[in-house]
Write an enzyme that holds these catalytic residues in place. Sequence first.
Site, PDB file in Angstrom:
ATOM      1  N   GLY A 238      57.983  32.509  66.169  1.00  0.00           N
ATOM      2  CA  GLY A 238      58.237  32.573  64.725  1.00  0.00           C
ATOM      3  C   GLY A 238      59.393  31.694  64.295  1.00  0.00           C
TER       4      GLY A 238
ATOM      5  N   GLU B 171      62.906  33.360  60.152  1.00  0.00           N
ATOM      6  CA  GLU B 171      64.307  33.744  59.994  1.00  0.00           C
ATOM      7  C   GLU B 171      65.311  32.742  60.560  1.00  0.00           C
ATOM      8  OE1 GLU B 171      62.867  37.282  61.752  1.00  0.00           O
ATOM      9  OE2 GLU B 171      64.073  38.529  60.434  1.00  0.00           O
TER      10      GLU B 171
END
Lengths: 331, 771
Positions: free
Chosen positions: B721, B724
Amino acid sequence: MMRPFDFTRPETIEQAIALLSDPAAGERRPLAGGTDLLTLMKAEIVSPSHLIDIKRLPELDDQITESANGVAIGALTTLSQIEASPLIQDRYPALAEAAAVAASPQLRNMATIGGNLLQRPRCWYYRHPDIDCWLKGGESCAARTGENQLHALFGADPCVAVHPSDLATALVALHAEVRLRGNGHHRTVPIAEFFALPTPERRTETTIGSDELIVAIHLPALPAGASSTYLKAMDRKVWAFAVVGVAVALHLEGPRVAEASIVLGGVSPIPHRAIAAEQLLTGAELTESLIAQAATAALAGATPLSQNGYKVPLAEALVRQALRTAVEARR
Amino acid sequence: MPILHITKKQEDEETTIELVEEERLPDWPADADLAIVGLAPARLEGHEKVTGRAQYASDVRLPGQLYARVLRSHLPHARLVSLDTAAAEALPGVLAVLSSANAPDIDWYEEDKLFETTLRFAGEEIAAVAAISEEIAEDALRLIKVELESLPFVTEIEAALRSGAPKLHEGGNIAGEPKLYERGDLAAGLKEAEVVVEASFTTQAALHNAFESHGCTASWSGDELTLWASTQGIFAVRQQVAEKLGLPEHRVRVIKQHMGGGFGAKQISWKQDVIAALLSRQARRPVQLMLDREAENLAAGNRNPTRQHVTLGARRDGTLTAIAAQIKQSTGAYRTGGEASDVSAMYQGLYRCPNVRTEQTAVYLNTGPAVAFRAPGHAEAAFALEQAMDELARKLGMDPVELRQRNYTEEDQVEEKPLTLPEGLRLCYERAMETFGWSGYQRPAPDGAKRRGIGFAAHDWSAGGGHPPGYAWIELNEDGTAEVVTGAQDIGTGSRTGLAQVAAEELGLPLAAISLQLGDTARGPYAPTSAGSATQATLGPAIRAAAAEVKAQLLEVAATLMETDAARLSVRDGTVLVDGDPARSLPVREVTAKIGPHTLQGRGARGPNPSDKAIKTFGAQCVEVEVDLETGEVTVLRIVTAHDVGRIVNPALVDSQVIGGVTQGLGYGLMEERVVDANLGLVLNANLEEYKVPTVADIPPITHVHVGVPDLAANPIGAKGIGEPPLIPTAPAIANAVFDATGVRIHDAPLSRHRLVAALAGQRANARQRS
């Protein structure tokens, strides 16, 4: 959320003023660009019962016109028009620069110069719906002992809010006049008298009557050797009110300063003229050491609150930069 | 049959089972010949969005729909003495009023209720009204008579910890147990140190300010509830709302097609979901409840403010011997359960160090509850740790990147496991430095009062590896197109597109043949909340597994049709190809048409993450700034950033996340700060005027250097991912660059104008004194 109100679009300025001066009908407000008034209404800081649309009155215009004794700017002229006007850019750069760094392009397209001078402070205590601040008719000022990093260094009694207008700072430096029309009268006031520190009886920053409308702003003709500039410090690059704004207007005769205006924004409830600094410069040759002295003099007498002492060195720096810029612009 | 991994979990007195199915997939190695994964096709939903047809939570319009508004406390701490809603109920157009007087007994937060009679922050919910228009609902709120008794309050961490401080909860102002972590011997490590850096840092409360506020529309059909919610987790909302209302989960359907951002604040179900459902049940009409910006910024989460005291010890050669951090952070008035703010983790994990001690205490304050905000805890820790590392490098006379490289770790030192991609962070260091020109940087001569400087910061992030379980279904239609269904959500990141690329790749179909359906608990199998940068890494492998299953069936059918062996067949760009016989291809749709009306279907599960290795994501950023020594103006000139995100499935989507994250990090570093008046207990800037987010004029060119090494020990597609991480190192990198330019170190975030001007003026005064 905004409360309901009546809305009238009068045909003539007489009708508009008659509506504004009718004491029987609750709180009435003229509406032009609405960029400040509507935010005040949405936060329920003001809840007028009646709005009078003045945008289409034939007696008010959005024209910038030159005459022998200066330039007149119609009250409905938008900040975008002022920013883009070659005449203003050429003669009164401080005003064009102030307009260019105010708000955002969208707001500048809507906001009028008349409304800009009448806008209320951005003090976050004044704007907070749940705080009963002095300026809103309350007993005391919470900002004085609270989060006052954005607040005033001068004239801060009983209100520590600062005037939010960039253009007002420039217009005071340029010795503008405000043309007003009221119920059966016209009057013209120097802009420095148009603004006045709020008092217990008049909790606003201006001396305009509740039945009066700004018709135009007049800028006096300039002598040769005139130059001006406006500098602004913000908490981000654009779209923020001035932490400190500085307008400088100089008339230079050769190397000497014939006349100087230094006006600070963001440091007082109204645009603050740095008279001691102006006097220091008048008749003198503008050296780097004099520039430094003038900057110090401009902030002499400042009475910082608990969190805004940084505005003193910041304003001094902007005064120095503005004086250098104004001198260079003239050369 | 897939292998089932069943883990029994015991938390407090509750036993839960985590069930993850294992499906073996061959890896897509780094040099795999991929046709669609790795490209940057336009977002599947782009047309819908730019034409305004995309439906967000506030766009829902149902017959008879009502609009709700919430009455909130204007005091930071108060007891509700009396409440009279009669006039509001009598107002024409008002169809439901809900408050502590008539709401069902529903527990909320830790030991509190949906409508509390002790109000612990300004903005806490007192009552709600549903009416035929928002204006009437607002008028009705004004008619509610509320008597509040003001109680003593506290809004600052230090003040809340003093003896005699006003207490928020019966147990006091410490939220939960302080978290202590120790490894090695800190005292021995400090004794061994030849250089020590010790400093205190503060970070501010930041507000998420997603474009789209929290909100939902609730509608009942019998005893079944449908919620159109602006959420990062449709299944999380389903579970939480069902639990609060005492419904079986399958009677609650949650839909979310498009979202204008969440940034962590929408990873839990907030009160508005249940309030809207209750108002709707009361009024027997659909009810929409969207928060306005002020409510959003008071009562729907914030990044926790922190106080961090950091000690670093090192030998002369730069080897770290000790890391210690004492951390205090505020959870606000309540613990939502969605804070996820582990400020300690970066101290424990980013650098190799045998002696580490962290102590983390959460404190209640009379402010809105905190919730996860894009890399919660890590962004806060990075501001302190990465400045302390910079300080240490300067004390050692060492290049700050060299110091970091010297303390490189290839393992998760807390879990004592090797990392899945041990070279990940090293590659970030190298790529960022090289593209930025770090080593050869020539500082330009001063321009008047302006000085240039450069700064570096790195980060790790304990998420990004995906959160199994997660599932997908695929149906191959008779026309050769595929319907991919998962219960995931696209929170604005472009997950639809990234996931569809994985499906297209494995199926051998063009992207245009894929229809990807998500965002509806009634239409797709379970997927986890889109938090922890999890969506691509969780659902990518699940979708690939489903696609592999469908493809295997397709090839069996094709083999029969083509009278060959399925093992010789493959699919590419919608065509079945025969190995070694290019003349004998067959379009997929000709195969699927032959079995209609029957269709081929597959189901895929996300297997477990490796148990013997730890997955982390990493990044490194270089920043150049210019600072005006007199006016304190900071101009960020350029940012170069590199991230270990595993395989890059769609470079445009990844770049978008990086640019957005860095922008938010710049705001955190330079200007964003919730301001609370401690005397009044009120937030002064719960709006977008005085709460400054960066504008386009504040944002410099941001260069994302792709690392893009597939992390195949993490999962078989190798993707991790990126949502963030990019935010984490930006603020400390800017602060380090400001120090490099000026010699002034700012320990308090954000580096706003007033802090810079004051610090620079102080520096000048000191210099004058010395001379």
